[in-house]
Scaffold this active site. Sequence first.
Site, PDB file in Angstrom:
ATOM      1  N   SER A 139      -6.894  29.606   3.469  1.00  0.00           N
ATOM      2  CA  SER A 139      -8.039  28.679   3.494  1.00  0.00           C
ATOM      3  C   SER A 139      -8.453  28.449   4.946  1.00  0.00           C
ATOM      4  O   SER A 139      -7.612  28.568   5.852  1.00  0.00           O
ATOM      5  CB  SER A 139      -7.613  27.339   2.878  1.00  0.00           C
ATOM      6  N   TYR A 149      -1.023  20.714   2.651  1.00  0.00           N
ATOM      7  CA  TYR A 149      -1.858  21.819   2.168  1.00  0.00           C
ATOM      8  C   TYR A 149      -2.267  22.730   3.331  1.00  0.00           C
ATOM      9  O   TYR A 149      -2.091  23.955   3.273  1.00  0.00           O
ATOM     10  CB  TYR A 149      -3.097  21.287   1.437  1.00  0.00           C
TER      11      TYR A 149
HETATM   12  N1  LIG Z   1     -11.623  26.105  -4.311  1.00  0.00           N
HETATM   13  C1  LIG Z   1     -11.603  25.954  -2.990  1.00  0.00           C
HETATM   14  O1  LIG Z   1     -12.451  25.220  -2.408  1.00  0.00           O
HETATM   15  C2  LIG Z   1     -10.574  26.700  -2.167  1.00  0.00           C
HETATM   16  C3  LIG Z   1     -10.796  26.795  -0.783  1.00  0.00           C
HETATM   17  C4  LIG Z   1      -9.875  27.483   0.003  1.00  0.00           C
HETATM   18  C5  LIG Z   1      -8.781  28.067  -0.581  1.00  0.00           C
HETATM   19  N2  LIG Z   1      -8.568  27.952  -1.920  1.00  0.00           N
HETATM   20  C6  LIG Z   1      -7.364  28.595  -2.467  1.00  0.00           C
HETATM   21  O2  LIG Z   1      -7.751  29.548  -3.434  1.00  0.00           O
HETATM   22  C7  LIG Z   1      -6.697  29.752  -4.377  1.00  0.00           C
HETATM   23  C8  LIG Z   1      -7.265  29.687  -5.783  1.00  0.00           C
HETATM   24  O3  LIG Z   1      -7.797  28.390  -5.984  1.00  0.00           O
HETATM   25  P1  LIG Z   1      -9.040  28.100  -6.930  1.00  0.00           P
HETATM   26  O4  LIG Z   1      -9.982  27.300  -6.137  1.00  0.00           O
HETATM   27  O5  LIG Z   1      -9.505  29.326  -7.589  1.00  0.00           O
HETATM   28  O6  LIG Z   1      -8.321  27.091  -7.951  1.00  0.00           O
HETATM   29  P2  LIG Z   1      -8.386  26.955  -9.542  1.00  0.00           P
HETATM   30  O7  LIG Z   1      -9.747  27.234 -10.045  1.00  0.00           O
HETATM   31  O8  LIG Z   1      -7.771  25.626  -9.837  1.00  0.00           O
HETATM   32  O9  LIG Z   1      -7.390  28.118 -10.043  1.00  0.00           O
HETATM   33  C9  LIG Z   1      -6.027  28.062  -9.737  1.00  0.00           C
HETATM   34  C10 LIG Z   1      -5.290  29.204 -10.434  1.00  0.00           C
HETATM   35  O10 LIG Z   1      -3.898  29.125 -10.070  1.00  0.00           O
HETATM   36  C11 LIG Z   1      -3.101  29.148 -11.252  1.00  0.00           C
HETATM   37  N3  LIG Z   1      -1.898  28.341 -11.048  1.00  0.00           N
HETATM   38  C12 LIG Z   1      -1.826  27.041 -10.631  1.00  0.00           C
HETATM   39  N4  LIG Z   1      -0.557  26.624 -10.618  1.00  0.00           N
HETATM   40  C13 LIG Z   1       0.207  27.677 -11.025  1.00  0.00           C
HETATM   41  C14 LIG Z   1       1.603  27.871 -11.219  1.00  0.00           C
HETATM   42  N5  LIG Z   1       2.478  26.871 -11.013  1.00  0.00           N
HETATM   43  N6  LIG Z   1       2.048  29.078 -11.615  1.00  0.00           N
HETATM   44  C15 LIG Z   1       1.160  30.087 -11.859  1.00  0.00           C
HETATM   45  N7  LIG Z   1      -0.171  29.969 -11.689  1.00  0.00           N
HETATM   46  C16 LIG Z   1      -0.640  28.779 -11.289  1.00  0.00           C
HETATM   47  C17 LIG Z   1      -4.007  28.559 -12.338  1.00  0.00           C
HETATM   48  O11 LIG Z   1      -3.661  29.080 -13.613  1.00  0.00           O
HETATM   49  P3  LIG Z   1      -2.888  28.304 -14.792  1.00  0.00           P
HETATM   50  O12 LIG Z   1      -3.327  26.879 -14.771  1.00  0.00           O
HETATM   51  O13 LIG Z   1      -3.285  29.073 -16.018  1.00  0.00           O
HETATM   52  O14 LIG Z   1      -1.444  28.493 -14.456  1.00  0.00           O
HETATM   53  C18 LIG Z   1      -5.375  29.116 -11.941  1.00  0.00           C
HETATM   54  O15 LIG Z   1      -5.555  30.401 -12.475  1.00  0.00           O
HETATM   55  C19 LIG Z   1      -5.648  28.672  -4.060  1.00  0.00           C
HETATM   56  O16 LIG Z   1      -4.590  29.259  -3.340  1.00  0.00           O
HETATM   57  C20 LIG Z   1      -6.401  27.667  -3.208  1.00  0.00           C
HETATM   58  O17 LIG Z   1      -5.542  26.966  -2.334  1.00  0.00           O
HETATM   59  C21 LIG Z   1      -9.439  27.287  -2.732  1.00  0.00           C
END
Ligand SMILES: NC(=O)c1ccc[n+]([C@@H]2O[C@H](COP(=O)([O-])OP(=O)(O)OC[C@H]3O[C@@H](n4cnc5c(N)ncnc54)[C@H](OP(=O)(O)O)[C@@H]3O)[C@@H](O)[C@H]2O)c1
Length: 252
Positions: A139, A149
């Site tokens: 991130s 985080y």
């Molecule tokens: N959205 C943002 O603004 C943003 C910005 C920078 C970086 N990121 C990073 O991008 C990545 C993806 O985030 P996202 O925004 O796409 O979030 P999201 O829409 O909440 O998706 C998160 C994914 O992670 C899986 N997950 C969560 N906990 C888990 C566990 N304990 N074991 C296995 N799978 C797990 C969830 O699947 P299940 O619930 O089915 O397990 C889901 O598929 C993360 O690393 C986040 O830190 C996000």
Amino acid sequence: MRGRALITGPTAGIGNAFARELAKRGHDLVLVARDTARLEKIAAELREKHGVAVDVITADLTTDDGLAAAVNALTDTSHPVDLLVNNAGSSIAGWFGTTDIVEEDRHLDLMVRAPMHLMDAAIKAMAGRGHGEIINVASVAAFTPRGTYSAHKAWMVNLSRWAHMQYSDAGLTIMALCPGFVRTEFHQRMGADTSTIPRWMWLKADKLVKAALKDLDKGKSLSIPSVRYKVLATISQYAPKSVVMRAAKRGR
Ligand SMILES: NC(=O)c1ccc[n+]([C@@H]2O[C@H](COP(=O)([O-])OP(=O)(O)OC[C@H]3O[C@@H](n4cnc5c(N)ncnc54)[C@H](OP(=O)(O)O)[C@@H]3O)[C@@H](O)[C@H]2O)c1
């Protein structure tokens, strides 16, 4: 023929966009997350739409069994994985020092321990074959100190950049992907109010993924999609520390 890709967290958001884009490009997939019904639904859709093979692994990556299941898929020599996307992640509402330490431990396991184990397995398997790619979804928060985080994401950027250099001669490309705000389930899951985040700061997951794969093809160790976040990340890395810390205090 494209290779086989393992994606953690493909049931929503950025991971889901990776699954869709990679299937479109002809990659067979291994999808790892906790929600079996969602995994099966996506897998069926991608098999049908793109004719690729899709395996699903129901696993909570904060557990030893869940992590072992994903590691096994990476070390299975009969179905080699050519691309690992270490993406699964979440955040905790509240600042370190006020949160439950048991929850912090689980968060550390998901954000640091799990990707470390998966990277370890992938590097060993890929280096043995002389090729492979890893995308570690970090991130832009990595560049501004803001609780655990951003510390976890800084760890991921740091290790990815070193590993990219260390294993390039072994035929590996290892890239940290640093998104800004992306519209996914992430903020809703942590119960964060996003109403004060200006519209211009939001990225779309599908565009982010296309930009990330372009950077991976160029052999970059760090990908910061969009000009606006390239500028913001540069400011946070090179502006005086006092300015960066004042900005960090304003919240995430
Ligand atoms: N959205 C943002 O603004 C943003 C910005 C920078 C970086 N990121 C990073 O991008 C990545 C993806 O985030 P996202 O925004 O796409 O979030 P999201 O829409 O909440 O998706 C998160 C994914 O992670 C899986 N997950 C969560 N906990 C888990 C566990 N304990 N074991 C296995 N799978 C797990 C969830 O699947 P299940 O619930 O089915 O397990 C889901 O598929 C993360 O690393 C986040 O830190 C996000």
